[in-house]
Design a protein around this motif. Sequence first.
Motif, short mmCIF file in Angstrom:
data_model
loop_
_atom_site.label_atom_id
_atom_site.label_comp_id
_atom_site.label_asym_id
_atom_site.label_seq_id
_atom_site.Cartn_x
_atom_site.Cartn_y
_atom_site.Cartn_z
N LEU A 151 68.66 54.47 20.94
CA LEU A 151 68.65 54.68 22.41
C LEU A 151 67.23 54.96 22.91
N ILE A 152 66.47 55.76 22.17
CA ILE A 152 65.08 56.04 22.57
C ILE A 152 64.25 54.76 22.53
N CYS A 153 64.49 53.91 21.54
CA CYS A 153 63.75 52.63 21.47
C CYS A 153 64.09 51.75 22.67
N LEU A 154 65.35 51.75 23.09
CA LEU A 154 65.74 50.95 24.27
C LEU A 154 65.08 51.49 25.53
N ALA A 155 65.05 52.81 25.67
CA ALA A 155 64.40 53.40 26.84
C ALA A 155 62.91 53.12 26.85
N SER A 156 62.27 53.20 25.69
CA SER A 156 60.83 52.91 25.62
C SER A 156 60.55 51.45 25.95
N ASN A 185 52.13 56.86 48.19
CA ASN A 185 52.10 58.07 47.35
C ASN A 185 53.36 58.19 46.49
N MET A 186 54.50 57.83 47.09
CA MET A 186 55.75 57.92 46.33
C MET A 186 55.73 56.97 45.15
N TYR A 187 55.37 55.73 45.41
CA TYR A 187 55.32 54.75 44.32
C TYR A 187 54.25 55.13 43.29
N GLY A 188 53.15 55.72 43.77
CA GLY A 188 52.12 56.16 42.82
C GLY A 188 52.63 57.26 41.91
N GLY A 189 53.37 58.22 42.47
CA GLY A 189 53.94 59.28 41.64
C GLY A 189 54.97 58.77 40.64
N ILE A 190 55.78 57.79 41.10
CA ILE A 190 56.78 57.22 40.19
C ILE A 190 56.10 56.46 39.05
N VAL A 191 55.02 55.77 39.38
CA VAL A 191 54.30 55.04 38.34
C VAL A 191 53.74 56.00 37.31
N LEU A 192 53.19 57.11 37.76
CA LEU A 192 52.66 58.10 36.82
C LEU A 192 53.78 58.69 35.95
N ALA A 193 54.92 58.96 36.57
CA ALA A 193 56.05 59.51 35.81
C ALA A 193 56.55 58.51 34.76
N VAL A 194 56.62 57.24 35.18
CA VAL A 194 57.07 56.21 34.22
C VAL A 194 56.08 56.08 33.08
N ALA A 195 54.80 56.15 33.37
CA ALA A 195 53.80 56.06 32.30
C ALA A 195 53.91 57.24 31.35
N ALA A 196 54.14 58.46 31.90
CA ALA A 196 54.32 59.63 31.05
C ALA A 196 55.58 59.51 30.19
N ALA A 197 56.66 59.04 30.83
CA ALA A 197 57.91 58.86 30.09
C ALA A 197 57.75 57.81 29.00
N ASP A 198 56.98 56.75 29.32
CA ASP A 198 56.74 55.71 28.32
C ASP A 198 56.00 56.28 27.11
N GLY A 199 54.99 57.10 27.34
CA GLY A 199 54.29 57.73 26.23
C GLY A 199 55.18 58.66 25.43
N LEU A 200 56.04 59.44 26.15
CA LEU A 200 56.96 60.35 25.45
C LEU A 200 57.97 59.58 24.61
N PHE A 201 58.52 58.50 25.17
CA PHE A 201 59.50 57.72 24.44
C PHE A 201 58.87 57.02 23.23
N LYS A 205 60.20 57.70 19.65
CA LYS A 205 60.70 56.52 18.92
C LYS A 205 60.16 56.49 17.50
N TYR A 206 58.87 56.63 17.36
CA TYR A 206 58.27 56.59 16.02
C TYR A 206 58.71 57.78 15.18
N ALA A 207 58.81 58.98 15.80
CA ALA A 207 59.16 60.17 15.03
C ALA A 207 60.60 60.08 14.50
#
Length: 242
Positions: A151-156, A185-201, A205-207
């Motif tokens: 599931l984490i791999c699919l989200a990433s 500003n809204m889209y910019g914040g969402i983009v930053l959140a998605v980038a952070a979530a992508d790094g977390l996933f 995923k690897y762990a």
Amino acid sequence: RRKTLHIDIPSLATPPATLTSASHRYSLQFTPTSPTIVSNRSTTTLWSPVVLDDDEFDAEKAALQKTGAQATNRRCAANAEAGKLHAKRERLRWDEKGMSALTDVKVDCIECTSAEPEAAAQAPGEQSFWSLIRDIYPTLPSKPTLVVGILICLASGAMTPVFSFLLSRIFFEVSIGARDSSVINMYGGIVLAVAAADGLFIGLKYAVMEVVAMSWVTRIRKVCMTRVLAQDKKWFDKSENS
């Protein structure tokens, strides 16, 4: 002084010449010898009679020899006839003497199951893949952790298209003149959140997948080592098991 008792054994008459003729064969396999009795005073020789073959034995022997010769001749004649029958000859396209023309072919299916056509209809790659999954799945030690990792791999994997879509919306708002800064500003914040979530996933995923893989490999090694150590001593003496 004690007296010695002497017994005189008279010698027998010599057998007639007709009995010792060379025309008859002795039935004994050795030549009889005359026994000798030694006494105190003289030596006396006894004649041992010889049993001779009679005419009836010779006739029976001749009959057996004749019968054996006849049987041998018949067997040789039969073998020669069989060799002539089995001799190679030129075979024609349709040999009327030896074979008949083939008109039709009929094949009877002894065991026909419905699974065979379905297996033939499946693609070779797909069939081998699912058979591999079916064989590997029971050997996995922590199946719930593997499901979480998938599931984490699919989200990433989904973060990349989402990030691209949101970044394209920001470019669109800026291209039309940036009339509403709050939307940018809204889209910019969402983009930053998605980038952070992508790094977390990506990290999760690897762990998670590394933990599942190492636990799986460790379990296989333990099972293999346990089975090797459970063998008899003579199993280790073989060169192929060294």
